[in-house]
Motif scaffolding. Sequence first.
Motif, mmCIF file in Angstrom:
data_model
loop_
_atom_site.group_PDB
_atom_site.id
_atom_site.type_symbol
_atom_site.label_atom_id
_atom_site.label_comp_id
_atom_site.label_asym_id
_atom_site.label_seq_id
_atom_site.Cartn_x
_atom_site.Cartn_y
_atom_site.Cartn_z
ATOM 1 N N UNK A 140 0.821 -1.200 0.000
ATOM 2 C CA UNK A 140 0.000 0.000 0.000
ATOM 3 C C UNK A 140 0.857 1.253 0.000
ATOM 4 N N UNK A 141 0.213 2.329 -0.396
ATOM 5 C CA UNK A 141 0.804 3.663 -0.406
ATOM 6 C C UNK A 141 -0.006 4.527 0.542
ATOM 7 N N UNK A 142 0.650 5.426 1.255
ATOM 8 C CA UNK A 142 -0.039 6.398 2.093
ATOM 9 C C UNK A 142 0.003 7.746 1.401
ATOM 10 N N UNK A 143 -1.139 8.411 1.323
ATOM 11 C CA UNK A 143 -1.209 9.772 0.783
ATOM 12 C C UNK A 143 -1.737 10.691 1.871
ATOM 13 N N UNK A 144 -0.929 11.681 2.240
ATOM 14 C CA UNK A 144 -1.334 12.667 3.234
ATOM 15 C C UNK A 144 -1.582 14.004 2.570
ATOM 16 N N UNK A 145 -2.805 14.493 2.703
ATOM 17 C CA UNK A 145 -3.183 15.766 2.089
ATOM 18 C C UNK A 145 -3.174 16.877 3.139
ATOM 19 N N UNK A 146 -2.511 17.991 2.819
ATOM 20 C CA UNK A 146 -2.574 19.209 3.634
ATOM 21 C C UNK A 146 -2.391 18.920 5.121
ATOM 22 N N UNK A 147 -3.414 19.098 5.930
ATOM 23 C CA UNK A 147 -3.354 18.905 7.373
ATOM 24 C C UNK A 147 -2.757 17.556 7.762
ATOM 25 N N UNK A 148 -3.002 16.524 6.974
ATOM 26 C CA UNK A 148 -2.593 15.163 7.328
ATOM 27 C C UNK A 148 -1.168 14.822 6.944
ATOM 28 N N UNK A 149 -0.431 15.747 6.366
ATOM 29 C CA UNK A 149 0.942 15.445 5.998
ATOM 30 C C UNK A 149 1.782 14.915 7.151
#
Length: 262
Positions: free
Chosen positions: A85-94
């Motif tokens: 799997x890959x994790x993608x963190x957007x904005x606040x979740x980086x």
Amino acid sequence: MQTFLVQVSPRGHRTESLCILMNKSGISIVLLPGMDGSGTLFADFIAALGAEFDPIVVAYPPDKLLNYAALEEVARSHLPLGKPFVILGESFSGPIAISLAASNPDGLIGLVLSCTFARNPHSIFSPFKSIVNLLPVREKLLNLMWPLFFGRYASSQSRTLLRQALATVSPEVIRIRLTSVLEVDYSAQLKKVSIPLLYLRATDDYVVFPNASKYIKQLVPTLTQVDIKGPHLLLQAVPTAAAMAVRQFVSSNLASGDNSVI
């Protein structure tokens, strides 16, 4: 432009290329949302990713006052078992995405950071943490965030979507998340990330400025950065271009080009 083959595990446990693995079973992508925490704003991006990805959308509790450490545990509970799997963190979740990647969970093969940061991107505001509780939310916050998040890509539809997402979260939760951003510094965790890292930078981002991605690259010089014409909410405004960059990242060839613009 540098091109190389992405391996399933940076620790050498398996040597199959990602393209072979994707053909066999697909790859999960764990999507960590922005400040609203609802995950509902990922719909168009998920559609653009295509069928080869199995999306796992993390939603944070809308009524619990949780800091970054607590939200990380929420996200960790959604990580898949027994598949890459890959994790993608957007904005606040980086920062949450960075910390998860630093812990090397089994099966993680890549990290994507979209318009985000490893430490407070606006340190000038740190002394004003005490006034966060006085900030208006709901409609007044929407009036502020909508033009900043979408810029010239704003539309009545994007305003409606953002309003609906913010409506699910209590004002107290928004305030504690804003405070968390002003306090965060996950530089130490970022230095531990050893898997391939993709940073998506929006050319018209008026929320997270270029110094945030420059700092991340200082700590992880091997990252791949792709600049995409769009606003801060890149995955929502230009989902096709963002999805294309992610697909290329998670394919047999990982292209690195810090000055490329899609």
